[in-house]
Design a protein around this motif. Structure first.
Motif, PDB file in Angstrom:
ATOM      1  N   UNK A  70      11.884  -2.543  -6.207  1.00 24.24           N
ATOM      2  CA  UNK A  70      11.188  -1.294  -6.509  1.00 24.24           C
ATOM      3  C   UNK A  70      12.040  -0.421  -7.422  1.00 24.24           C
ATOM      4  N   UNK A  71      13.336  -0.313  -7.097  1.00 28.54           N
ATOM      5  CA  UNK A  71      14.238   0.545  -7.869  1.00 28.54           C
ATOM      6  C   UNK A  71      14.327   0.091  -9.315  1.00 28.54           C
ATOM      7  N   UNK A  72      14.491  -1.210  -9.528  1.00 30.00           N
ATOM      8  CA  UNK A  72      14.594  -1.734 -10.897  1.00 30.00           C
ATOM      9  C   UNK A  72      13.305  -1.472 -11.667  1.00 30.00           C
ATOM     10  N   UNK A  73      12.174  -1.687 -11.017  1.00 31.44           N
ATOM     11  CA  UNK A  73      10.890  -1.438 -11.675  1.00 31.44           C
ATOM     12  C   UNK A  73      10.741   0.021 -12.069  1.00 31.44           C
ATOM     13  N   UNK A  86      10.445   7.749  -4.465  1.00 28.31           N
ATOM     14  CA  UNK A  86      11.817   7.841  -3.959  1.00 28.31           C
ATOM     15  C   UNK A  86      11.866   7.667  -2.450  1.00 28.31           C
ATOM     16  N   UNK A  87      10.890   8.237  -1.754  1.00 32.82           N
ATOM     17  CA  UNK A  87      10.865   8.108  -0.306  1.00 32.82           C
ATOM     18  C   UNK A  87      10.491   6.687   0.114  1.00 32.82           C
ATOM     19  N   UNK A  88       9.632   6.030  -0.658  1.00 34.98           N
ATOM     20  CA  UNK A  88       9.304   4.633  -0.384  1.00 34.98           C
ATOM     21  C   UNK A  88      10.542   3.757  -0.503  1.00 34.98           C
ATOM     22  N   UNK A  89      11.329   3.969  -1.557  1.00 38.39           N
ATOM     23  CA  UNK A  89      12.563   3.200  -1.730  1.00 38.39           C
ATOM     24  C   UNK A  89      13.515   3.453  -0.563  1.00 38.39           C
ATOM     25  N   UNK A  90      13.623   4.705  -0.150  1.00 37.05           N
ATOM     26  CA  UNK A  90      14.489   5.051   0.984  1.00 37.05           C
ATOM     27  C   UNK A  90      14.050   4.319   2.253  1.00 37.05           C
ATOM     28  N   UNK A 133      11.909  13.224  -7.078  1.00 36.28           N
ATOM     29  CA  UNK A 133      11.837  14.138  -5.941  1.00 36.28           C
ATOM     30  C   UNK A 133      12.003  13.374  -4.628  1.00 36.28           C
ATOM     31  N   UNK A 134      12.846  13.911  -3.763  1.00 40.12           N
ATOM     32  CA  UNK A 134      13.082  13.283  -2.464  1.00 40.12           C
ATOM     33  C   UNK A 134      13.341  14.327  -1.380  1.00 40.12           C
ATOM     34  N   UNK A 160       0.814  -1.221   0.000  1.00 42.86           N
ATOM     35  CA  UNK A 160       0.000   0.000   0.000  1.00 42.86           C
ATOM     36  C   UNK A 160       0.844   1.267   0.000  1.00 42.86           C
ATOM     37  N   UNK A 161       2.027   1.196   0.604  1.00 38.59           N
ATOM     38  CA  UNK A 161       2.906   2.365   0.626  1.00 38.59           C
ATOM     39  C   UNK A 161       3.397   2.694  -0.777  1.00 38.59           C
ATOM     40  N   UNK A 162       3.715   1.673  -1.549  1.00 39.22           N
ATOM     41  CA  UNK A 162       4.159   1.883  -2.925  1.00 39.22           C
ATOM     42  C   UNK A 162       3.036   2.427  -3.789  1.00 39.22           C
ATOM     43  N   UNK A 163       1.824   1.902  -3.596  1.00 49.17           N
ATOM     44  CA  UNK A 163       0.682   2.402  -4.369  1.00 49.17           C
ATOM     45  C   UNK A 163       0.451   3.886  -4.101  1.00 49.17           C
ATOM     46  N   UNK A 164       0.508   4.282  -2.827  1.00 51.74           N
ATOM     47  CA  UNK A 164       0.350   5.703  -2.483  1.00 51.74           C
ATOM     48  C   UNK A 164       1.484   6.522  -3.090  1.00 51.74           C
TER      49      UNK A 164
END
Length: 294
Positions: free
Chosen positions: A268-271, A249-253, A229-230, A65-69
């Motif tokens: 996530x990064x590769x996608x 970017x913040x989700x990946x972090x 943006x981060x 859900x965090x990635x979707x948001x």
């Protein structure tokens, strides 16, 4: 064996080290991410342990859900902020170009925001948005409007961040479009005016079509930067309140460093990398087809 006998020729052989260096910087990190994305990483006694999990990390993306948001908020920010920046940048470029040499002071002022370090921008706008003593709420209080929690409201936080992004990056669009505006052929505009065209008609039917390639590329370049943006999110809201300002970017972090899950963070990064590359390729293909149609 010489470079000539290999078929490269001295011209191409001379740039081979630079090409190899560039590929090492660009390809190896992505290859490492791709490798990690199929692993589950754990630490034992300070030593990294890898366990191959196949596509499990990628399958988990659909249920995050965090990635979707983050995807939704990122797309909103990219479209709204980039559109406003290109429009404002074009307006400023046209205004400065019409002033001639007297516009030097204005040009300097317009590019100042992009020269300010991100940490300072975050501090400035966080103080301006402050609910209790921020200058924005103080101005509203003068006209009788109650204080607004700009960064704490789920309905206003993303819009507040977008405003900061527009203020920060409009100079980028301004500089690119100013070069395009000043490169417009003067004789075409003068011929349109001689034929009786108004300023608006001259802009819409003459200048705008000539500026369209520059506008399109400025939008693409700026959209790519906005997608990453981060710093503004990290400094202003840290993705909150809730997931109101969560971006990719913040989700990946968070997945990489706060939750110590580099395997999933790599997936996530590769996608994201390949999705952005695909969008850029489609945009450039669309642009080339337009050029052929003309």
């Amino acid at each position: 064996m010489s470079s000539v006998s290999l078929g490269w020729g001295p011209k191409y052989g001379s740039i081979l080290p630079a090409v190899a260096f560039f590929l090492a910087l660009a390809v190896l990190p992505v290859a490492n991410l791709l490798f990690l994305s199929f692993m589950e990483i754990s630490w034992t006694g300070g030593v990294m342990q890898r366990e191959f999990v196949g596509t499990e990390n990628y399958r988990a993306l659909a249920d995050d859900p965090l990635l979707k948001a983050g995807i939704v908020n990122t797309l909103i920010l990219v479209v709204v902020a980039t559109s406003c920046q290109v429009a404002l940048g074009l307006a400023l470029a046209l205004g400065c170009s019409s002033l001639g040499t007297s516009s030097r002071t204005y040009r300097t002022l317009f590019i100042l925001p992009i020269l300010i370090p991100g940490i300072i921008i975050g501090a400035i706008w966080r103080l301006m948005y402050n609910f209790q003593f921020g200058i924005i709420n103080q101005a509203l209080d003068v006209v009788g409007i109650p204080a607004i929690d700009w960064l704490g409201s789920p309905h206003l936080a993303l819009a507040s961040v977008i405003v900061v992004d527009i203020w920060h990056w409009t100079p980028f669009s301004f500089l690119l479009l100013l070069a395009a505006v000043e490169g417009l052929p003067k004789d075409v505009s003068e011929a349109a005016k001689v034929d009786g065209a108004t300023a608006w008609q001259e802009f819409r039917r003459v200048s705008l079509p000539l500026l369209w390639p520059a506008i399109f590329m400025t939008f693409v370049f700026r959209a790519v930067i906005a997608f990453k943006v981060f710093d503004e999110i990290f400094l202003l809201t840290s993705g909150g309140p809730g997931t109101a300002t969560e971006v990719i970017s913040f989700t990946i972090y968070q997945r990489f460093f706060l939750q110590d899950n580099p395997g999933y963070g790599s997936a996530i990064s590769v996608t994201v990398i390949f999705s952005v590359a695909l969008v850029i390729a489609i945009a450039l293909q669309f642009r080339s087809r337009q050029d052929v149609a003309r």
